[in-house]
Write a protein that holds these residues in place. Structure first.
Motif, PDB file in Angstrom:
ATOM      1  N   ASP A 293      60.821  33.796  41.311  1.00  0.00           N
ATOM      2  CA  ASP A 293      59.820  33.802  42.376  1.00  0.00           C
ATOM      3  C   ASP A 293      60.008  35.088  43.168  1.00  0.00           C
ATOM      4  O   ASP A 293      61.130  35.403  43.584  1.00  0.00           O
ATOM      5  CB  ASP A 293      60.001  32.579  43.277  1.00  0.00           C
ATOM      6  N   ALA A 294      58.930  35.843  43.360  1.00  0.00           N
ATOM      7  CA  ALA A 294      59.008  37.106  44.095  1.00  0.00           C
ATOM      8  C   ALA A 294      57.864  37.187  45.089  1.00  0.00           C
ATOM      9  O   ALA A 294      56.758  36.712  44.817  1.00  0.00           O
ATOM     10  CB  ALA A 294      58.940  38.282  43.125  1.00  0.00           C
ATOM     11  N   ALA A 295      58.124  37.774  46.237  1.00  0.00           N
ATOM     12  CA  ALA A 295      57.085  37.960  47.249  1.00  0.00           C
ATOM     13  C   ALA A 295      57.424  39.197  48.062  1.00  0.00           C
ATOM     14  O   ALA A 295      58.592  39.517  48.277  1.00  0.00           O
ATOM     15  CB  ALA A 295      56.986  36.744  48.162  1.00  0.00           C
ATOM     16  N   GLY A 296      56.377  39.889  48.500  1.00  0.00           N
ATOM     17  CA  GLY A 296      56.594  41.074  49.308  1.00  0.00           C
ATOM     18  C   GLY A 296      55.343  41.476  50.044  1.00  0.00           C
ATOM     19  O   GLY A 296      54.252  40.961  49.784  1.00  0.00           O
ATOM     20  N   ALA A 297      55.518  42.409  50.948  1.00  0.00           N
ATOM     21  CA  ALA A 297      54.406  42.928  51.738  1.00  0.00           C
ATOM     22  C   ALA A 297      54.396  44.442  51.630  1.00  0.00           C
ATOM     23  O   ALA A 297      55.456  45.074  51.529  1.00  0.00           O
ATOM     24  CB  ALA A 297      54.552  42.497  53.192  1.00  0.00           C
ATOM     25  N   ASP A 298      53.196  45.016  51.649  1.00  0.00           N
ATOM     26  CA  ASP A 298      53.061  46.465  51.648  1.00  0.00           C
ATOM     27  C   ASP A 298      53.727  47.017  52.904  1.00  0.00           C
ATOM     28  O   ASP A 298      53.577  46.463  53.995  1.00  0.00           O
ATOM     29  CB  ASP A 298      51.581  46.855  51.609  1.00  0.00           C
TER      30      ASP A 298
ATOM     31  N   ALA B  58      51.796  40.396  48.298  1.00  0.00           N
ATOM     32  CA  ALA B  58      51.780  39.922  46.920  1.00  0.00           C
ATOM     33  C   ALA B  58      52.845  38.847  46.768  1.00  0.00           C
ATOM     34  O   ALA B  58      53.911  38.928  47.376  1.00  0.00           O
ATOM     35  CB  ALA B  58      52.056  41.071  45.954  1.00  0.00           C
ATOM     36  N   ALA B  59      52.522  37.853  45.978  1.00  0.00           N
ATOM     37  CA  ALA B  59      53.480  36.807  45.625  1.00  0.00           C
ATOM     38  C   ALA B  59      53.299  36.529  44.139  1.00  0.00           C
ATOM     39  O   ALA B  59      52.174  36.522  43.633  1.00  0.00           O
ATOM     40  CB  ALA B  59      53.247  35.549  46.450  1.00  0.00           C
ATOM     41  N   MET B  60      54.410  36.315  43.447  1.00  0.00           N
ATOM     42  CA  MET B  60      54.321  36.113  42.014  1.00  0.00           C
ATOM     43  C   MET B  60      55.438  35.199  41.540  1.00  0.00           C
ATOM     44  O   MET B  60      56.576  35.317  41.994  1.00  0.00           O
ATOM     45  CB  MET B  60      54.416  37.464  41.302  1.00  0.00           C
TER      46      MET B  60
ATOM     47  N   GLN C  34      41.360  43.912  46.327  1.00  0.00           N
ATOM     48  CA  GLN C  34      40.009  44.426  46.122  1.00  0.00           C
ATOM     49  C   GLN C  34      39.719  44.767  44.663  1.00  0.00           C
ATOM     50  O   GLN C  34      38.576  44.882  44.266  1.00  0.00           O
ATOM     51  CB  GLN C  34      39.762  45.638  47.010  1.00  0.00           C
ATOM     52  N   TYR C  35      40.766  44.929  43.869  1.00  0.00           N
ATOM     53  CA  TYR C  35      40.566  45.253  42.462  1.00  0.00           C
ATOM     54  C   TYR C  35      40.287  43.981  41.685  1.00  0.00           C
ATOM     55  O   TYR C  35      40.849  42.931  41.960  1.00  0.00           O
ATOM     56  CB  TYR C  35      41.802  45.971  41.901  1.00  0.00           C
ATOM     57  N   GLY C  36      39.447  44.089  40.685  1.00  0.00           N
ATOM     58  CA  GLY C  36      39.090  42.926  39.884  1.00  0.00           C
ATOM     59  C   GLY C  36      40.215  42.488  38.974  1.00  0.00           C
ATOM     60  O   GLY C  36      41.169  43.228  38.715  1.00  0.00           O
ATOM     61  N   ARG C  37      40.079  41.273  38.470  1.00  0.00           N
ATOM     62  CA  ARG C  37      41.071  40.702  37.571  1.00  0.00           C
ATOM     63  C   ARG C  37      41.313  41.598  36.360  1.00  0.00           C
ATOM     64  O   ARG C  37      42.439  41.787  35.931  1.00  0.00           O
ATOM     65  CB  ARG C  37      40.609  39.310  37.133  1.00  0.00           C
ATOM     66  N   GLY C  38      40.243  42.154  35.802  1.00  0.00           N
ATOM     67  CA  GLY C  38      40.381  42.994  34.614  1.00  0.00           C
ATOM     68  C   GLY C  38      41.244  44.209  34.872  1.00  0.00           C
ATOM     69  O   GLY C  38      42.128  44.539  34.083  1.00  0.00           O
ATOM     70  N   MET C  39      41.006  44.886  35.994  1.00  0.00           N
ATOM     71  CA  MET C  39      41.789  46.073  36.332  1.00  0.00           C
ATOM     72  C   MET C  39      43.250  45.713  36.585  1.00  0.00           C
ATOM     73  O   MET C  39      44.153  46.404  36.110  1.00  0.00           O
ATOM     74  CB  MET C  39      41.185  46.755  37.571  1.00  0.00           C
ATOM     75  N   ILE C  40      43.490  44.634  37.310  1.00  0.00           N
ATOM     76  CA  ILE C  40      44.864  44.217  37.588  1.00  0.00           C
ATOM     77  C   ILE C  40      45.574  43.840  36.292  1.00  0.00           C
ATOM     78  O   ILE C  40      46.725  44.203  36.065  1.00  0.00           O
ATOM     79  CB  ILE C  40      44.893  43.068  38.611  1.00  0.00           C
ATOM     80  N   GLN C  41      44.875  43.141  35.406  1.00  0.00           N
ATOM     81  CA  GLN C  41      45.472  42.755  34.128  1.00  0.00           C
ATOM     82  C   GLN C  41      45.770  43.994  33.280  1.00  0.00           C
ATOM     83  O   GLN C  41      46.827  44.079  32.652  1.00  0.00           O
ATOM     84  CB  GLN C  41      44.554  41.794  33.376  1.00  0.00           C
TER      85      GLN C  41
ATOM     86  N   LEU D  47      47.375  38.020  45.361  1.00  0.00           N
ATOM     87  CA  LEU D  47      47.303  39.249  46.128  1.00  0.00           C
ATOM     88  C   LEU D  47      46.406  39.048  47.339  1.00  0.00           C
ATOM     89  O   LEU D  47      45.430  38.302  47.280  1.00  0.00           O
ATOM     90  CB  LEU D  47      46.714  40.384  45.280  1.00  0.00           C
ATOM     91  N   SER D  48      46.718  39.772  48.417  1.00  0.00           N
ATOM     92  CA  SER D  48      45.835  39.792  49.572  1.00  0.00           C
ATOM     93  C   SER D  48      45.796  41.218  50.101  1.00  0.00           C
ATOM     94  O   SER D  48      46.674  42.024  49.814  1.00  0.00           O
ATOM     95  CB  SER D  48      46.331  38.831  50.657  1.00  0.00           C
ATOM     96  N   GLY D  49      44.774  41.537  50.844  1.00  0.00           N
ATOM     97  CA  GLY D  49      44.645  42.872  51.420  1.00  0.00           C
ATOM     98  C   GLY D  49      44.079  43.866  50.424  1.00  0.00           C
ATOM     99  O   GLY D  49      43.287  43.522  49.553  1.00  0.00           O
ATOM    100  N   ALA D  50      44.495  45.134  50.548  1.00  0.00           N
ATOM    101  CA  ALA D  50      43.933  46.228  49.752  1.00  0.00           C
ATOM    102  C   ALA D  50      44.086  46.002  48.248  1.00  0.00           C
ATOM    103  O   ALA D  50      43.188  46.329  47.477  1.00  0.00           O
ATOM    104  CB  ALA D  50      44.586  47.549  50.152  1.00  0.00           C
ATOM    105  N   ALA D  51      45.209  45.442  47.808  1.00  0.00           N
ATOM    106  CA  ALA D  51      45.423  45.224  46.372  1.00  0.00           C
ATOM    107  C   ALA D  51      44.458  44.191  45.804  1.00  0.00           C
ATOM    108  O   ALA D  51      44.114  44.237  44.627  1.00  0.00           O
ATOM    109  CB  ALA D  51      46.854  44.792  46.113  1.00  0.00           C
TER     110      ALA D  51
END
Length: 193
Positions: free
Chosen positions: A78-83, A90-92, A121-128, A115-119
């Motif tokens: 389990d990982a979590a962090g903030a910009d 982000a949490a994962m 804004q990118y679509g699922r496809g781009m993140i993947q 994800l929340s915030g600026a990250a």
């Protein structure tokens, strides 16, 4: 969002599992990641920097191994962090499963990412696509580090790389274009279940 990646490592499963148990070694293989502190009790602090398009995000956070099954070669983290500039979080939850594959090892990673915030804004496809590129680099770095350990070589600079925004963007764009061309020019193939 659930992101699944698989890659092969040309090393026996027991050797790869022993490598996965050494968190500082694993962190050194992830582009843009730096382990900053061992908090004890399978918990770690670190940073991860990633560039997605014009936005460079630097996350500081913590990760904890929730489950380690030596017999099944399965680990849950389990990982979590903030910009660091306060632009998002982000949490994962990562589930790693290792299995013998011929004389090597097949590594399956399931990443449940929020994800929340600026990250976000990118679509699922781009993140993947970006995740796929990073996991490819991770697999290559891991292969190099395991090989260097087996040969008794110094690990200084072996299998470490930064997350280059241009290179990641270029490879992610290639993956996106490949997906588009497949969708329009190849016959439909339903997803196997």
């Amino acid at each position: 969002m659930l992101i699944k990646n698989q890659f092969d490592v040309a090393e026996p499963v027991d050797r790869v599992w022993a490598f996965f148990d050494d968190v500082p070694q694993v962190a050194a293989c992830l582009p843009g990641a730096e382990l900053t502190d061992d908090l004890g009790d399978d918990a770690y602090a670190g940073t991860v920097g990633v560039r997605m398009g014009p936005v460079k995000m630097q996350f500081a956070g913590k990760a904890k191994i929730l489950e380690r099954d030596d017999a099944a070669k399965r680990m849950v983290i389990d990982a979590a962090g903030a910009d660091e500039k306060g632009r998002g979080q982000a949490a994962m939850t990562i589930t790693a499963q290792l299995a013998a594959s011929g004389s090597g090892t097949k590594v399956s990673l399931d990443q449940d990412l929020q994800l929340s915030g600026a990250a976000a804004q990118y679509g699922r496809g781009m993140i993947q696509d970006v995740t796929t590129v990073l996991m490819g680099q991770f697999a290559s770095n891991m292969q190099q580090r395991i090989g260097a350990i087996e040969r008794g070589e110094s690990l200084d600079g072996v299998g470490t790389s930064s997350a280059s925004g241009f290179a990641i963007g270029l490879q992610a764009t290639r993956l996106a274009l490949t997906r588009v061309f497949r969708r329009f020019f190849l016959p439909y193939q339903p997803a196997s279940s």
